[in-house]
Each structure stands twice: as C-alpha cells, then as structure tokens.
Design a protein around this motif. Structure first.
Motif, PDB file in Angstrom:
ATOM      1  N   ASP A   1      -6.456   3.151  -4.193  1.00  0.00           N
ATOM      2  CA  ASP A   1      -7.772   2.542  -3.980  1.00  0.00           C
ATOM      3  C   ASP A   1      -8.806   3.546  -3.480  1.00  0.00           C
ATOM      4  O   ASP A   1      -9.951   3.197  -3.237  1.00  0.00           O
ATOM      5  CB  ASP A   1      -7.682   1.351  -3.028  1.00  0.00           C
ATOM      6  N   GLY A   2      -8.388   4.811  -3.312  1.00  0.00           N
ATOM      7  CA  GLY A   2      -9.315   5.871  -2.928  1.00  0.00           C
ATOM      8  C   GLY A   2      -9.389   6.146  -1.440  1.00  0.00           C
ATOM      9  O   GLY A   2     -10.021   7.111  -1.034  1.00  0.00           O
ATOM     10  N   HIS A   3      -8.761   5.328  -0.605  1.00  0.00           N
ATOM     11  CA  HIS A   3      -8.875   5.623   0.818  1.00  0.00           C
ATOM     12  C   HIS A   3      -7.761   6.564   1.268  1.00  0.00           C
ATOM     13  O   HIS A   3      -6.668   6.577   0.732  1.00  0.00           O
ATOM     14  CB  HIS A   3      -9.033   4.346   1.660  1.00  0.00           C
ATOM     15  N   THR A   4      -8.116   7.386   2.250  1.00  0.00           N
ATOM     16  CA  THR A   4      -7.240   8.440   2.735  1.00  0.00           C
ATOM     17  C   THR A   4      -6.485   7.974   3.974  1.00  0.00           C
ATOM     18  O   THR A   4      -7.058   7.322   4.844  1.00  0.00           O
ATOM     19  CB  THR A   4      -8.071   9.697   3.061  1.00  0.00           C
ATOM     20  N   VAL A   5      -5.209   8.323   4.033  1.00  0.00           N
ATOM     21  CA  VAL A   5      -4.355   7.990   5.167  1.00  0.00           C
ATOM     22  C   VAL A   5      -3.874   9.302   5.780  1.00  0.00           C
ATOM     23  O   VAL A   5      -3.363  10.175   5.076  1.00  0.00           O
ATOM     24  CB  VAL A   5      -3.147   7.136   4.726  1.00  0.00           C
ATOM     25  N   ARG A   6      -4.060   9.416   7.078  1.00  0.00           N
ATOM     26  CA  ARG A   6      -3.613  10.597   7.817  1.00  0.00           C
ATOM     27  C   ARG A   6      -2.092  10.528   8.004  1.00  0.00           C
ATOM     28  O   ARG A   6      -1.552   9.473   8.335  1.00  0.00           O
ATOM     29  CB  ARG A   6      -4.313  10.617   9.168  1.00  0.00           C
ATOM     30  N   LEU A   7      -1.408  11.656   7.816  1.00  0.00           N
ATOM     31  CA  LEU A   7       0.047  11.731   7.959  1.00  0.00           C
ATOM     32  C   LEU A   7       0.375  12.731   9.062  1.00  0.00           C
ATOM     33  O   LEU A   7       0.071  13.915   8.943  1.00  0.00           O
ATOM     34  CB  LEU A   7       0.689  12.168   6.641  1.00  0.00           C
ATOM     35  N   ASP A   8       0.991  12.247  10.128  1.00  0.00           N
ATOM     36  CA  ASP A   8       1.287  13.094  11.280  1.00  0.00           C
ATOM     37  C   ASP A   8       2.785  13.149  11.544  1.00  0.00           C
ATOM     38  O   ASP A   8       3.391  12.127  11.890  1.00  0.00           O
ATOM     39  CB  ASP A   8       0.583  12.562  12.530  1.00  0.00           C
ATOM     40  N   PRO A   9       3.389  14.339  11.419  1.00  0.00           N
ATOM     41  CA  PRO A   9       4.806  14.466  11.750  1.00  0.00           C
ATOM     42  C   PRO A   9       5.000  14.470  13.263  1.00  0.00           C
ATOM     43  O   PRO A   9       4.185  15.026  14.003  1.00  0.00           O
ATOM     44  CB  PRO A   9       5.181  15.824  11.146  1.00  0.00           C
TER      45      PRO A   9
END
Length: 122
Positions: free
Chosen positions: A63-71
């Motif tokens: 859908d075009g939205h960005t999700v932050r990925l944090d290890p």
C-alpha cells in the motif's frame, strides 16, 4: 498465526507466528495485513535478529507505507513486537521457520493458553 482474543489480552505474549522462511521482509506483508485489523496502521516491528537473515532497517508494503524494522536481541528468544500508530502493541512468539509441522502446531496452540498469557520474560 494464532492470537489471544482481544478481550483477553493483558499478558506478555499475545500470540504466536510461524513464518515459512527466514526472510523477514518476505514474510511481513501478510502478517502485518492481518495485524493491522487489530492495531490499525503499523509503523514499527522490533524483532530478534537471531531468527532472520540480514534485514534492512525498513520495508515498504504494497500500500506504499513504510514500516521501520529494528533488530533487538530479546531475553525471551524469538520475540517480536508489532507497534501500531495509536500506541497499540502486539507481542508475538516467533516459531522458527525450520520447525517441523507437529512441533510448530503444538507451539502455536500453547502460545495462547491462559497460562501463556500471564508468562513474563525470564
């Protein structure tokens, strides 16, 4: 995936997820689509890096939205936090993709019992 009913939330673990691969960015779109029904828009996923191949710091969904990925190396191994924009949070126990069917099914069922809802990290 298996989640506790929304009305019964309140423990540490809200459910369990058994992805089909070790590629987080491949597995996340379907998971986040399901969880967004409960959380609304999702902005961040905090995950245990031990269970995944190298992962970028963010992913863009269909859908075009960005999700932050944090290890983050959790004390309770293979835990994942999925954060909604309205301060909602779901904590999942991630069952490694290499787990055999019987063991994974047993773990999914055990993750949402009344005893597991009150379990705290060690």
């Amino acid at each position: 995936m298996r989640l506790t009913p929304k009305a019964e939330r309140g423990g540490y673990i809200d459910g369990a997820w058994w992805p089909r691969s070790g590629e987080l960015t491949t597995e996340l779109p379907d998971l986040l689509a399901v969880l967004s029904v409960r959380l609304g828009p999702i902005w961040r996923v905090v995950y245990d890096p031990a269970g995944w191949t190298d992962t970028p710091r963010q992913t863009t969904l269909d859908d075009g939205h960005t999700v932050r990925l944090d290890p983050y190396p959790f004390e309770l191994w293979n835990t994942m936090y999925v954060c909604g924009r309205e301060s909602e949070l779901i904590v999942l126990q991630v069952i490694p993709s290499s787990t055999d069917d019987h063991t994974a099914h047993t773990a999914l069922m055990a993750a949402v019992t009344p005893e597991s809802a009150t379990r705290t990290p060690r």
